[in-house]
Design a protein around this motif. Structure first.
Motif, mmCIF file in Angstrom:
data_model
loop_
_atom_site.group_PDB
_atom_site.id
_atom_site.type_symbol
_atom_site.label_atom_id
_atom_site.label_comp_id
_atom_site.label_asym_id
_atom_site.label_seq_id
_atom_site.Cartn_x
_atom_site.Cartn_y
_atom_site.Cartn_z
ATOM 1 N N LYS A 309 0.840 -1.194 0.000
ATOM 2 C CA LYS A 309 0.000 0.000 0.000
ATOM 3 C C LYS A 309 0.876 1.244 0.000
ATOM 4 O O LYS A 309 1.994 1.236 0.525
ATOM 5 N N ALA A 310 0.355 2.320 -0.588
ATOM 6 C CA ALA A 310 1.107 3.572 -0.659
ATOM 7 C C ALA A 310 0.191 4.758 -0.380
ATOM 8 O O ALA A 310 -1.003 4.715 -0.669
ATOM 9 N N GLY A 311 0.751 5.802 0.196
ATOM 10 C CA GLY A 311 -0.030 7.006 0.463
ATOM 11 C C GLY A 311 0.462 7.698 1.707
ATOM 12 O O GLY A 311 0.926 7.044 2.650
ATOM 13 N N LEU A 312 0.388 9.020 1.717
ATOM 14 C CA LEU A 312 0.882 9.802 2.845
ATOM 15 C C LEU A 312 -0.089 9.770 4.020
ATOM 16 O O LEU A 312 0.274 9.443 5.141
ATOM 17 N N LEU A 313 -1.351 10.112 3.759
ATOM 18 C CA LEU A 313 -2.360 10.139 4.808
ATOM 19 C C LEU A 313 -3.200 8.870 4.797
ATOM 20 O O LEU A 313 -3.326 8.185 5.808
ATOM 21 N N LYS A 314 -3.766 8.557 3.639
ATOM 22 C CA LYS A 314 -4.570 7.341 3.498
ATOM 23 C C LYS A 314 -3.863 6.403 2.537
ATOM 24 O O LYS A 314 -3.685 6.710 1.365
ATOM 25 N N LYS A 315 -3.437 5.256 3.021
ATOM 26 C CA LYS A 315 -2.698 4.306 2.200
ATOM 27 C C LYS A 315 -3.666 3.447 1.375
ATOM 28 O O LYS A 315 -4.594 2.870 1.906
ATOM 29 N N LYS A 316 -3.390 3.386 0.070
ATOM 30 C CA LYS A 316 -4.220 2.598 -0.839
ATOM 31 C C LYS A 316 -3.395 1.449 -1.426
ATOM 32 O O LYS A 316 -2.195 1.607 -1.670
#
Length: 410
Positions: A309-316
């Motif tokens: 998963k990737a993302g600063l605030l919400k990981k997708k």
């Protein structure tokens, strides 16, 4: 003579792939020559495609840092204007500064600041293997990518940490500015001494944070990209894995999969190799996006790991299908493959394809990132068994895709 039980490691340790090869240096040309000669030696037809790369991304990032610092100074100046003007202007500055930086970053990522850097021509090395088709339907396409260039920083221990600290520090400045501005507006209508004290304390904290951010920005101005990293892990390992796989598929063609191997250049300067490939072959990629997959081997070193998963605030999730097959393949082969999450998971060659809605996956030795881009990224960092595990895992993954074992999480 007995055959080596670590052929992929042998490819790596005996080649330019574990020596400095930054773009624009002698190592760049030697790398292209080595890749082409290896493929020719194993009777694999290959070719190169020219791509334009630039130092603009690196220079543009520094300009964005300066803009960030100027916003910090402007915010601090605004907070010291008489109320209620200070509160109103500060609140207005928060979305303006945030959106300006977001827009600047988006334009920078799209290579819209070429005038800030020097441009040059690099070469992607490409080969493909047509399937042995038993059906009339169009074959599935698998793109296997790795980047062939290396780079080092003159400040390898601090650059990433300081850059993250700079951005999070600025976000904290914006948050505290919002709180201070709201309290200031309330204070304007209610002459509350305790509230006035709270505003002063907040403003002092904001000033201290701004000074720290500006110091980090100044520090980053001295960061340079240099040609001192052997780049054995990042990403000689991925290039060697692709060479080993290309040799295997020359001898063992697939039945219903078209394999396209791409050794991308100038990844370290802004994904220019993969961006250039996608731009040149965009029609094919877009038309076949629902029947195509990208296996990007960014690096394999002391571990075999892949991005989940990737993302600063919400990981997708980075994909909906491929990671399930990776996990299944690893279990069947009894190979240790660790999945991990990252705030900046798009910073590798798979991102160029993902923008076109192609299903992608990315192998990256997360635990080794702390010493890449430095003199410590040597052949000693790379475990031979991890390279061979990666080769076997990808073979199994390709076979499962060809057998139609792709199943969505949904």
């Amino acid at each position: 003579m007995t055959q080596s039980n670590q052929p992929t490691f042998d490819i790596l340790k005996n080649s330019i792939l574990c020596r400095p090869r930054m773009m624009g240096t002698k190592g760049e040309k030697e790398t292209t020559q080595f890749l082409m000669e290896f493929l020719t030696k194993h009777h694999i037809e290959s070719h190169t495609e020219d791509i334009e790369w630039s130092t603009a991304s690196v220079n543009g990032r520094k300009l964005m840092f300066i803009l960030l610092g100027l916003f910090g100074i402007l915010i601090n100046s605004t907070l010291r204007i008489i109320p209620p003007i200070n509160g109103i202007l500060s609140i207005l500055l928060i979305p303006i500064s945030f959106l300006s930086l977001m827009l600047f970053g988006k334009k920078l990522k799209a290579d819209k600041f070429k005038r800030f850097g020097k441009s040059a021509i690099g070469k992607n090395v490409i080969c493909e293997f047509s399937p042995i088709k038993h059906e009339k339907t169009e074959p599935t396409i698998i793109y296997l990518t790795a980047h062939s260039d290396s780079v080092a920083s003159n400040l390898p221990k601090f650059y990433i940490k300081f850059m993250m600290g700079m951005f999070f520090g600025f976000l904290l400045i914006l948050l505290l500015t919002l709180v201070s501005s709201i309290i200031s507006l309330v204070y304007f209508f209610r002459d509350d001494i305790s509230t006035n004290l709270a505003i002063r304390i907040l403003n002092v904290v904001i000033l201290i944070l701004t000074i720290l951010v500006i110091l980090i920005i100044t520090f980053n101005m001295f960061a340079k990209r240099i040609n001192t990293s052997p780049g054995a892990c990042d990403n000689g390992s991925g290039s060697a894995i692709l060479l080993s796989l290309a040799k295997y598929y020359k001898e063992n063609p697939t039945e219903n999969i078209l394999l396209k191997f791409i050794w991308c250049t100038a990844e370290e300067w802004g994904l220019f190799g993969s961006k250039g490939y996608v731009k040149t072959h965009k029609q094919e990629i877009v038309e076949n996006k629902d029947n195509s997959y990208v296996i990007n081997v960014d690096m394999v070193g002391s571990e075999l790991a892949y991005l989940d998963k990737a993302g600063l605030l919400k990981k997708k999730p980075i994909n909906t299908k491929l990671n399930l097959l990776i996990e299944k393949s690893a279990e069947e082969l009894k190979i240790e493959a660790r999945k991990f999450n990252s705030p900046i998971g798009g910073n590798s060659d798979h991102a160029s394809f993902k923008k076109e809605k192609v299903e992608v996956c990315c192998f990256l030795a997360k635990n080794d990132t702390k010493i890449i881009h430095s003199k410590k990224d040597t052949i000693d960092l790379v475990k031979p068994e991890k390279l061979e595990d990666a080769v076997e895992l990808i073979k199994n993954l390709v076979q499962k895709i060809g057998n139609g074992e792709i199943i969505s999480k949904d």
